[in-house]
Write an enzyme that holds these catalytic residues in place. Structure first.
Site, PDB file in Angstrom:
ATOM      1  N   ASP A   1     -33.186 -77.127 -24.640  1.00 56.24           N
ATOM      2  CA  ASP A   1     -33.654 -75.804 -24.211  1.00 56.24           C
ATOM      3  C   ASP A   1     -35.183 -75.774 -24.216  1.00 56.24           C
ATOM      4  OD1 ASP A   1     -31.017 -75.019 -24.148  1.00 56.24           O
ATOM      5  OD2 ASP A   1     -31.082 -74.126 -26.166  1.00 56.24           O
TER       6      ASP A   1
HETATM    7  N1  URA Z   1     -28.091 -76.928 -28.613  1.00 59.76           N
HETATM    8  C1  URA Z   1     -28.814 -75.860 -28.262  1.00 59.76           C
HETATM    9  O1  URA Z   1     -28.440 -74.727 -28.504  1.00 59.76           O
HETATM   10  N2  URA Z   1     -29.983 -76.076 -27.648  1.00 59.76           N
HETATM   11  C2  URA Z   1     -30.475 -77.295 -27.376  1.00 59.76           C
HETATM   12  O2  URA Z   1     -31.567 -77.418 -26.827  1.00 59.76           O
HETATM   13  C3  URA Z   1     -29.689 -78.402 -27.748  1.00 59.76           C
HETATM   14  C4  URA Z   1     -28.498 -78.197 -28.363  1.00 59.76           C
END
Ligand code: URA
Length: 233
Positions: free
Chosen positions: A103
């Protein structure tokens, strides 16, 4: 067989134009001979030198990035800064892409490569590659959370997750989460389902590849021979 100028450019050290100029200037030798021109075809594994120094003519490149928050895990975007913008131009030319996504606000280990088969192997759902995340939550994690992860919890929208490990650290707002799958926002959604929203998330490892603790956030380096060997490359 690969064109000589293309092969030089694939090292990431020169653009195609620079490679052509080097060849025309007589600074490149192929198996000890001066090539006729940039369009000469070269067998893989042939010794190619520039100014007498051998160059590696492999075409796959593997980069470990310690992703900072605020950049997106895509190769291009009209508005947002991408992980590729953190790499120098020579590397960007090689068609690298991130293996999986983090993310925008997640930090940590991201592998960038142009090795499609490897990416496929690491991401294929049936391969069950472990991914370990360090997380901080708003709240205190407890045994019931650990058990819910272990059993495989159900997200707010009904999605059922595979069993995962939740290792609560000395400060119970901190934990290591190990997942074997990669659903959208998975760590955040799993912890939200327990009423303990994530406030910080960082990936520490993916399969045999571990984030180099000496690599500062926002910096990258090539994978070492050992790391590549661990990935079977
Ligand atoms: N899980 C999440 O919620 N975000 C990420 O970036 C990776 C795994």
């Amino acid at each position: 067989m690969e064109r000589l100028d293309k092969l030089l450019a694939a090292t990431g050290r020169w653009s195609r134009k620079e490679a052509k100029a080097l060849i025309k200037a007589g600074r490149v030798q192929v198996a000890g001979e001066r090539p006729a021109g940039p369009e000469d075809k070269v067998e893989p594994g042939t010794l190619v030198t520039v100014d007498g120094r051998p160059i590696s003519t492999e075409t796959y490149v593997y980069v470990m990035l310690n992703k900072p928050a605020g950049v997106i895990s895509s190769t291009e975007d009209p508005r947002e800064e991408t992980v590729l913008s953190l790499l120098p131009n020579q590397l960007r030319r090689l068609g690298l892409f991130p293996v999986g996504r983090l993310d925008k606000d997640t930090e940590g280990l991201l592998l960038l490569t142009n090795d499609g088969p490897l990416a496929h192997q690491l991401l294929a759902p049936n391969r069950h590659v472990d991914k370990v995340y360090y997380t901080e939550v708003d709240g205190q994690l407890d045994e019931a959370d650990r058990e819910a992860f272990r059993e495989g919890l159900t997200l707010a929208d009904g999605t059922v997750c595979r069993p995962a490990a939740l290792e609560i650290l000395a400060d119970p707002s901190q934990a290591l989460v190990t997942l074997r799958e990669g659903k959208y926002h998975q760590v955040k959604r799993m912890l939200a389902a327990r009423g303990k929203p994530v406030v910080y998330l960082k990936r520490l490892s993916m399969g045999p590849l571990t984030l180099d603790p000496s690599l500062p956030t926002g910096r990258w380096r090539m994978l070492s021979q050992e790391e590549r060997a661990a990935l079977g490359r």
